[in-house]
Design an enzyme around this catalytic site. Structure first.
Site, PDB file in Angstrom:
ATOM      1  N   PHE A 168      54.895  60.086  44.579  1.00  0.00           N
ATOM      2  CA  PHE A 168      54.673  60.562  45.954  1.00  0.00           C
ATOM      3  C   PHE A 168      53.205  60.498  46.366  1.00  0.00           C
ATOM      4  O   PHE A 168      52.311  60.674  45.535  1.00  0.00           O
ATOM      5  CB  PHE A 168      55.074  62.043  46.047  1.00  0.00           C
ATOM      6  CG  PHE A 168      56.505  62.296  46.425  1.00  0.00           C
ATOM      7  CD1 PHE A 168      57.258  61.382  47.125  1.00  0.00           C
ATOM      8  CD2 PHE A 168      57.099  63.506  46.097  1.00  0.00           C
ATOM      9  CE1 PHE A 168      58.571  61.656  47.483  1.00  0.00           C
ATOM     10  CE2 PHE A 168      58.407  63.796  46.445  1.00  0.00           C
ATOM     11  CZ  PHE A 168      59.133  62.860  47.137  1.00  0.00           C
ATOM     12  N   GLU A 169      52.978  60.334  47.678  1.00  0.00           N
ATOM     13  CA  GLU A 169      51.650  60.470  48.299  1.00  0.00           C
ATOM     14  C   GLU A 169      50.595  59.565  47.656  1.00  0.00           C
ATOM     15  O   GLU A 169      49.444  59.922  47.504  1.00  0.00           O
ATOM     16  CB  GLU A 169      51.165  61.932  48.225  1.00  0.00           C
ATOM     17  CG  GLU A 169      52.173  62.976  48.647  1.00  0.00           C
ATOM     18  CD  GLU A 169      52.543  62.888  50.118  1.00  0.00           C
ATOM     19  OE1 GLU A 169      52.049  61.999  50.820  1.00  0.00           O
ATOM     20  OE2 GLU A 169      53.350  63.711  50.570  1.00  0.00           O
ATOM     21  N   GLY A 170      51.011  58.367  47.297  1.00  0.00           N
ATOM     22  CA  GLY A 170      50.108  57.457  46.608  1.00  0.00           C
ATOM     23  C   GLY A 170      50.247  57.669  45.112  1.00  0.00           C
ATOM     24  O   GLY A 170      50.063  58.788  44.624  1.00  0.00           O
TER      25      GLY A 170
END
Length: 596
Positions: free
Chosen positions: A401-403
């Site tokens: 997630f999120e990079g």
């Protein structure tokens, strides 16, 4: 934006004042009441319906989100002018942490309140904010964030979804697709990124009933099964021109600023998950008996509890330290008026590096904690009847997630170097100062006094900062601007910075306790956990530095640098067996995470 008293990345070159560091011990009565409200909500509304949520009951999730909205839990980050609570980031961090035991529901809420709503909070026009934010804060509308595509994940700017302004200028026509979109099954608003004329990366607010916009089937996931994850398709989807978010070609500013706070909020959620996991593990260890004794009494089990508790303490120290830094920055720029949101986003971006550090450390720490939680449960940990099994599966996505953590590792040293080249950090000056110091005769090794419990961790931290400057300077000297291509070296430098920030956060928190006059017994657990983490960090620093040096130098030059490294890392080992025994005794006694 005004220059920050304590700028992002400065922890590498300077020592922070513990009195200025935000810690959980600083929570106000209002913040504690907020956490209690969340706990009661989970106990009364979520826990009894947990099994149904995990079966992906859209209507139930939306109904519960609206109940959360009635309590103000969806509007914590929304300004009061638009129907929210406008809380500080420390409060919203505590909210995200406390909501974590709600599992998949917590993810649905987090995607809505964070990356789904914040683009409008920070970058929406007054008209857009007035139109959508009150309904997002109440739960009348649910939001989703749409960046990833089948051909572009980490390379977000490689998106191929296209937007063309219609001849009459009244709408943008979108074509393309998105993948792995959280909340897609029941969201009403979608923050969608597309390239105008195939070139200018931009953001749009797309409503669910937009003609030409369709949503694909649910993905079958390893974990977080109660959250919706579906693809999106745009076939000549007409989006009104006034749904453009920000400016054409400036979508990267929105995407990356939102990812900063998204990464930080994810760390807060992981922190809550870690606390739940150790609670489950210690309860089982206290109840499970083998050879006539509770398994918690066996050193190999109690040692795991000590390591788990220490990781949580360090993660907690990092998360709330970072929340405090962001709150300080927001206080300086203000967040009112039409430009307030943009100023707030820029203030948060000051700590983009720290947000990535939090995301990496806490997501990986959570994996370690839940893994040991399963191990302590033995065969039961592999059975779905026990929640630790679900935590194990649910945890894995956080490193993606999120990079991904790999991408975030590459960002950290690069961001630091860019700040230094802009003159925002005296990185080069500190490296040169260290080189001059290393040319001086080596003073005899000294051992911190045994009656100074924080002296040894402080010595380890100082040596780790110098080691980072040493190997970092060598890497830059050898590779120059091509260093970013040496991903393994860059990742090692990132890991060094992560350990520095983690240890310093724990140390500052412990020191703040002493400054406030905490009794020795009250601070003892903090001291022990800081010392235990420092011992491991010192070992990692040495191994990491030797590996990097071997990739940078050869022959006599390598031997010379290794001798310098040995000089920097002359830290006396500690009795980690005794530390673990003391820490685990406190955890077993309270039956949950023992912060102090």
């Amino acid at each position: 934006m005004a220059k920050k008293t304590w700028s992002g990345g400065r922890f590498v070159v300077d020592d922070a004042d513990p009195r200025r560091m935000a810690t959980p011990e600083d929570f106000t009565e209002e913040q504690r009441m907020l956490a209690d409200t969340v706990r009661v909500f989970i106990e009364r509304e979520i826990a009894p319906r947990d099994a149904d949520i995990e079966k992906l009951d859209y209507e139930l999730t939306v109904r519960l989100m609206r109940k959360a909205g009635e309590l103000g839990l969806l509007g914590a980050d929304v300004p009061e002018a638009y129907g929210g609570l406008g809380l500080d980031k420390t409060s919203t961090t505590l909210l995200a942490e406390t909501l974590s035991p709600a599992s998949s529901f917590a993810l649905s809420v987090g995607a809505h309140t964070g990356i789904g709503t914040l683009p409008l909070v920070f970058f929406g026009t007054p008209e857009q904010k007035q139109r959508w934010l009150p309904r997002l804060a109440s739960g009348e509308l649910v939001a989703a964030y749409c960046l990833t595509e089948p051909g572009s994940g980490s390379d977000a700017l490689g998106a191929r979804t296209n937007a063309v302004l219609s001849e009459d200028g009244q709408s943008y026509v979108l074509n393309g697709s998105k993948l792995y979109i959280t909340n897609a099954g029941f969201a009403d608003l979608f923050i969608v990124y597309a390239k105008v004329d195939g070139a200018h990366f931009s953001a749009f607010v797309v409503e669910r009933d937009t003609p030409g916009f369709t949503i694909g089937p649910e993905e079958r996931k390893m974990g977080i099964k109660g959250s919706s994850t579906r693809p999106l398709f745009f076939e000549d989807a007409r989006v009104p021109a006034d749904h453009l978010l920000g400016e054409v070609g400036k979508g990267h500013l929105i995407a990356f600023n939102i990812l900063n706070i998204g990464r930080f909020k994810l760390a807060a959620g992981c922190l809550g998950g870690m606390k739940e996991a150790i609670g489950l593990a210690v309860a089982y260890a206290n109840e499970r008996r083998q050879f006539g004794k509770a398994i918690a009494s066996f050193p190999l089990i109690s040692g795991k509890l000590a390591e788990m508790n220490t990781l949580i303490y360090v993660a907690e120290s990092m998360v709330y330290r970072t929340a405090g830094l962001i709150d300080e920055a927001l206080a300086e720029v203000g967040s009112e008026g039409d430009e307030g949101g943009l100023s707030a986003a820029k203030a948060i971006a000051e700590y983009a590096l720290e947000c990535s550090i939090n995301k990496i450390f806490v997501s990986e720490a959570m994996d370690a904690v839940v893994d040991e939680g399963v191990q302590i449960h033995g065969g039961c940990g592999y059975i779905q009847e026990y929640k630790i099994e679900r935590l194990y599966r649910d945890s894995r996505i956080n490193r993606i997630f999120e990079g991904t953590n790999e991408i975030n590792r590459l960002l950290i040293p690069g961001t630091l170097l860019k700040r230094a080249l802009k003159g925002e950090l005296p990185l080069m000056e500190k490296a040169q100062e260290l080189q001059r110091e290393l040319l001086q005769p080596s003073p005899p090794a000294s051992s911190p006094a045994d009656d100074e419990p924080l002296a040894k961790p402080a010595a380890v931290l100082a040596s780790m900062k110098k080691t980072f400057l040493m190997i970092g300077a060598l890497a830059v000297q050898k590779h120059g601007l091509r260093l970013e291509r040496e991903q393994e070296i860059v990742a090692a430098l990132a890991d060094a910075m992560i350990d520095i920030y983690a240890l310093e956060s724990a140390l500052l928190r412990a020191r703040k306790l002493t400054i406030r006059g905490a009794a020795e017994e009250a601070a003892a657990n903090s001291f022990d956990m800081t010392a235990l983490f420092a011992a491991g960090a010192a070992e990692r620093a040495g191994q990491r530095a030797r590996t990097v040096l071997a990739g940078l130098e050869k022959g006599e030059s390598l031997r010379l640098q290794l001798s310098v490294l040995k000089r920097l890392l002359r830290n006396e080992p500690v009795d980690s067996f005794a530390l673990r025994q003391r820490i685990s005794a406190r955890v077993i006694a309270v039956g949950r995470y023992a912060g102090l």
